[in-house]
Design a protein around this motif. Sequence first.
Motif, PDB file in Angstrom:
ATOM      1  N   GLY A   1       0.821  -1.214   0.000  1.00 24.33           N
ATOM      2  CA  GLY A   1       0.000   0.000   0.000  1.00 24.33           C
ATOM      3  C   GLY A   1       0.850   1.257   0.000  1.00 24.33           C
ATOM      4  N   ALA A   2       1.769   1.337   0.972  1.00 24.88           N
ATOM      5  CA  ALA A   2       2.585   2.545   1.102  1.00 24.88           C
ATOM      6  C   ALA A   2       3.486   2.731  -0.108  1.00 24.88           C
ATOM      7  CB  ALA A   2       3.412   2.469   2.379  1.00 24.88           C
TER       8      ALA A   2
ATOM      9  N   VAL B 148       1.854   4.178  -3.170  1.00 20.97           N
ATOM     10  CA  VAL B 148       1.609   5.624  -3.133  1.00 20.97           C
ATOM     11  C   VAL B 148       2.707   6.345  -3.904  1.00 20.97           C
ATOM     12  CG1 VAL B 148       1.647   7.640  -1.621  1.00 20.97           C
ATOM     13  CG2 VAL B 148       0.250   5.676  -1.028  1.00 20.97           C
TER      14      VAL B 148
ATOM     15  N   ILE C 297       5.517  18.492  -6.282  1.00 19.13           N
ATOM     16  CA  ILE C 297       5.667  18.820  -4.854  1.00 19.13           C
ATOM     17  C   ILE C 297       4.718  17.948  -4.033  1.00 19.13           C
ATOM     18  CG2 ILE C 297       5.370  20.640  -3.138  1.00 19.13           C
ATOM     19  CD1 ILE C 297       6.202  22.623  -5.327  1.00 19.13           C
ATOM     20  N   GLY C 298       3.467  17.823  -4.521  1.00 18.52           N
ATOM     21  CA  GLY C 298       2.508  16.971  -3.826  1.00 18.52           C
ATOM     22  C   GLY C 298       2.975  15.520  -3.769  1.00 18.52           C
TER      23      GLY C 298
ATOM     24  N   PHE D 285       5.665  14.933  -1.177  1.00 12.89           N
ATOM     25  CA  PHE D 285       5.168  14.752   0.196  1.00 12.89           C
ATOM     26  C   PHE D 285       4.657  13.333   0.386  1.00 12.89           C
ATOM     27  CE2 PHE D 285       4.423  19.500   0.057  1.00 12.89           C
ATOM     28  CZ  PHE D 285       5.530  19.769   0.837  1.00 12.89           C
ATOM     29  N   GLY D 286       3.997  12.811  -0.657  1.00  5.40           N
ATOM     30  CA  GLY D 286       3.517  11.433  -0.587  1.00  5.40           C
ATOM     31  C   GLY D 286       4.684  10.462  -0.434  1.00  5.40           C
TER      32      GLY D 286
ATOM     33  N   LEU E 197       7.663  11.156   0.759  1.00  6.69           N
ATOM     34  CA  LEU E 197       8.234  11.332   2.099  1.00  6.69           C
ATOM     35  C   LEU E 197       7.468  10.486   3.114  1.00  6.69           C
ATOM     36  CD1 LEU E 197       8.887  15.180   2.277  1.00  6.69           C
ATOM     37  CD2 LEU E 197      10.570  13.386   2.664  1.00  6.69           C
ATOM     38  N   ASN E 198       6.152  10.588   3.050  1.00  5.71           N
ATOM     39  CA  ASN E 198       5.290   9.833   3.950  1.00  5.71           C
ATOM     40  C   ASN E 198       5.577   8.341   3.871  1.00  5.71           C
ATOM     41  OD1 ASN E 198       3.542  10.725   5.788  1.00  5.71           O
ATOM     42  ND2 ASN E 198       1.827  11.051   4.397  1.00  5.71           N
TER      43      ASN E 198
ATOM     44  N   TYR F 287       9.118   7.452   5.112  1.00  5.39           N
ATOM     45  CA  TYR F 287       9.222   7.545   6.573  1.00  5.39           C
ATOM     46  C   TYR F 287       8.573   6.327   7.216  1.00  5.39           C
ATOM     47  CZ  TYR F 287      11.166  12.184   7.437  1.00  5.39           C
ATOM     48  OH  TYR F 287      12.003  13.253   7.547  1.00  5.39           O
ATOM     49  N   SER F 288       7.395   5.942   6.712  1.00  6.36           N
ATOM     50  CA  SER F 288       6.737   4.804   7.344  1.00  6.36           C
ATOM     51  C   SER F 288       7.484   3.517   7.028  1.00  6.36           C
ATOM     52  CB  SER F 288       5.258   4.735   6.956  1.00  6.36           C
ATOM     53  OG  SER F 288       5.114   4.158   5.703  1.00  6.36           O
TER      54      SER F 288
ATOM     55  N   ARG G 268      17.059   9.826   8.521  1.00  9.25           N
ATOM     56  CA  ARG G 268      16.484   9.410   9.800  1.00  9.25           C
ATOM     57  C   ARG G 268      16.845   7.941  10.092  1.00  9.25           C
ATOM     58  NH1 ARG G 268      10.216   9.578  11.558  1.00  9.25           N
ATOM     59  NH2 ARG G 268      10.637  11.779  11.876  1.00  9.25           N
TER      60      ARG G 268
END
Lengths: 392, 387
Positions: free
Chosen positions: A21-22, A25, A271-272, A275-276, A278-279, A282-283, A379
């Motif tokens: 799923g992630a 994206v 840009i949008g 962000f997706g 990045l999300n 990160y997860s 991170r």
Amino acid sequence: MFKQLAAVTWMNLQTLPQRFGASSVIVIGIAGVVAVLVSVLAMGVGFQHTLADSGRADRVIILRGGSDVELNSNLTREDIDVIASAPGLVKDSLGKPALSNELVTVANVPKIDTGTDANVTLRGVGAKLLTVRPEIHLVSGRMFQPAVRELIAGAGAARQFRGLTAGSILRLRNADWTVTGVFTSDGDVHESELLADVDTVASAIERTGYSSAIGLLESAAAFDAFKDALTTDPRLKVDVQREPDYYAAQSKDLSKTLKVVGTTVAAIMAIGAMFGALNSMYSAVATRSLEIATLRAIGFGGVPIVISVLIEALLLSLLGGLLGAALAWVFFNGHSVSTLGGAFAQVVFKLTVTRTLIVTGIVWACIIGLLGGFFPAVRAARIPVAEALRAA
Amino acid sequence: MKFFPLLWATLWRKKTRTIFTLLSIVVAFLLFGLLETVDYAFSHPSGGASGADRLITINKYSITFSLPYADVQEIKSVPGVAAVTWLSWFGGYYQEAKNFVFALPIDTDSYFTVYNDDFVIADDQMRAFRNTRTGGLANSALLKKYGWKIGDKIPVHSTIWTQKDGSLDWTFDIVGVFDTKDPSQASAQAATFLFHYEMFDEGRNFGKGNVGWFEERVADPAQSAAVSNKIDALFANSANETKTQPAKDFALAFIKQLGDIGFVLHAILGAVFFTLLFLTGNTMMQSVRERIPELAVLKTLGFGNGTILGLVVAESLLLCGMGAVIGLGLSYVALPGIKNALQGVDLSPAGLVPGFGVAVLLALIVGIPPAVRAVRLNIIDALAAQH
């Protein structure tokens, strides 16, 4: 270090299916950006190709001085005679120069998809048409006859506008014209036009004089002498241009606009999508914090961890880029559209997804992926080993 | 409302994730706002506050063909026509082809009768214009753009009209400057330069006695269609048949010729929102999945199915709503910028309104599946899974 890198990357990629799923994206977000970017740019490229293909370096177009486009220009019969005697034009066995005196006017023909009237160029052409434009080939029907109201329609026009098949009747300015055939001309701008005998057109629109003269030169090198002969002739006041230059000037504005619009919209979308990304990354890093901490604990360096996360982001975005470019290609490559060209008439062109555009799209995809993967990667490398292990 | 603190707390449970999701929604709605406004502008060309009573009569065959000046008397006699004026396309530019000047030859008296209320011109400058054969009135924006001053002699090149000496360069004296009364018309008129039709018709060496098109003002806008038909009936079967339509329809027909702008814009928006749906949907699913034990606790405490459903959907609404407000707000702020890029197109914030509907729709689509999942939750299993 490379061994470490390979090990971490392989471990990451193996867990990809679990994070379907992630990960999707990133792929879908970037596919959207690339599809929009490539499609809009393909419009600009298609338009440019249509106009850029409309010319040969050894062909010239002569307009009244200062007129910019054929529709505004006006040449008299005397002007044409002077132009015909200029040096450098190809001559036939009877010594007649390869020059077509043309009259450009606009006819209202309804578009097939919307049914609304659109301006289509009706071009009156001289007897030397096929000598001057050897690329014109009839694909159906026959050539028009002079002195009767007959015309041939370009294949592009026939695709976009109603009633342009061989044998159909077109009503133009209170008179019926018969479409006797459909022609191609190597996909250039004239495929958007209707062609008929110049004097028949002139009498139908009650005009004396012509819009332009198109000449075929013996060679491209003969241009300068030909131009000088005409521009220094006191009887004339004309602009002489090589055909490619004339058409390139007409495609400049629209191509530029489409480039600006396509890039701006895609940049905002990018840009949008970032962000997706990045999300998701990160997860992805968060769900693997235990593994990463374990690796750090047994002596893996920070750099392989950073690079492995970046590689994952890059692979996903590459997949997205390919998907987006493929979507644009499947749906839009060769898709025929029309717009108002520089000459106040419709130009029919095909969206063209070129290799360069696909590469551009994929480069964009990789940049978005790298930006979206960078901070999560950092991170990941900074995960405090003890805490992460204890949390488990 | 009493659940708001709970809602707010769960929304920010994972700060980074919520911020990034919010930012993608903001970006999507920023694009939505920009593209919809442009689409709205192209599908609603503004004719100004008083535009509804204006008609335009062109040659039926094409606007590139002229009409005889003599038609003006017949059009005047049509009942319902309050005023009529005639104009011609000049095809003007200043010094270079890219410096387009919408130079418009006007018959002063009839033009300002049709456009009785559209322009702001100082009285003395209007008098000077009437008294100067070669005089011209420039829009204030045009004056500023090329640094012209009142009293300057400026050459305007016509791509069509030659003068008697064969020259295409026409020289005018700038005697005045005008503004539009309706500020929404300012960008549409930014390149307008008015000069005398009389000078134009006498000066050109062909086409004399013909005009490009007519513009009429009707006494009663409700009668526009009937008056249009009457005008066209006058010239039916003549050598120059006419096509009369409201100025707005004329503008729309012209825009349609540019191609299906609406289709392109909506296709882009479709791609944007499909992507967004995926992204936000994923965030909402993830957020509910992580909260399963918490939701189970709420259920144990006696929260009903309706409340649980409501809470999850409300969270989605809050997220999408905030994103939409910020995104549409940003596009509203950006409007003046695009206005400059799209000369002659008037942008109205009315294009932003559908954005809020889309936000609600988006929130429901991404909120309901996880909400249903939360409702179906088995308390025992969910609590057990925690350990």
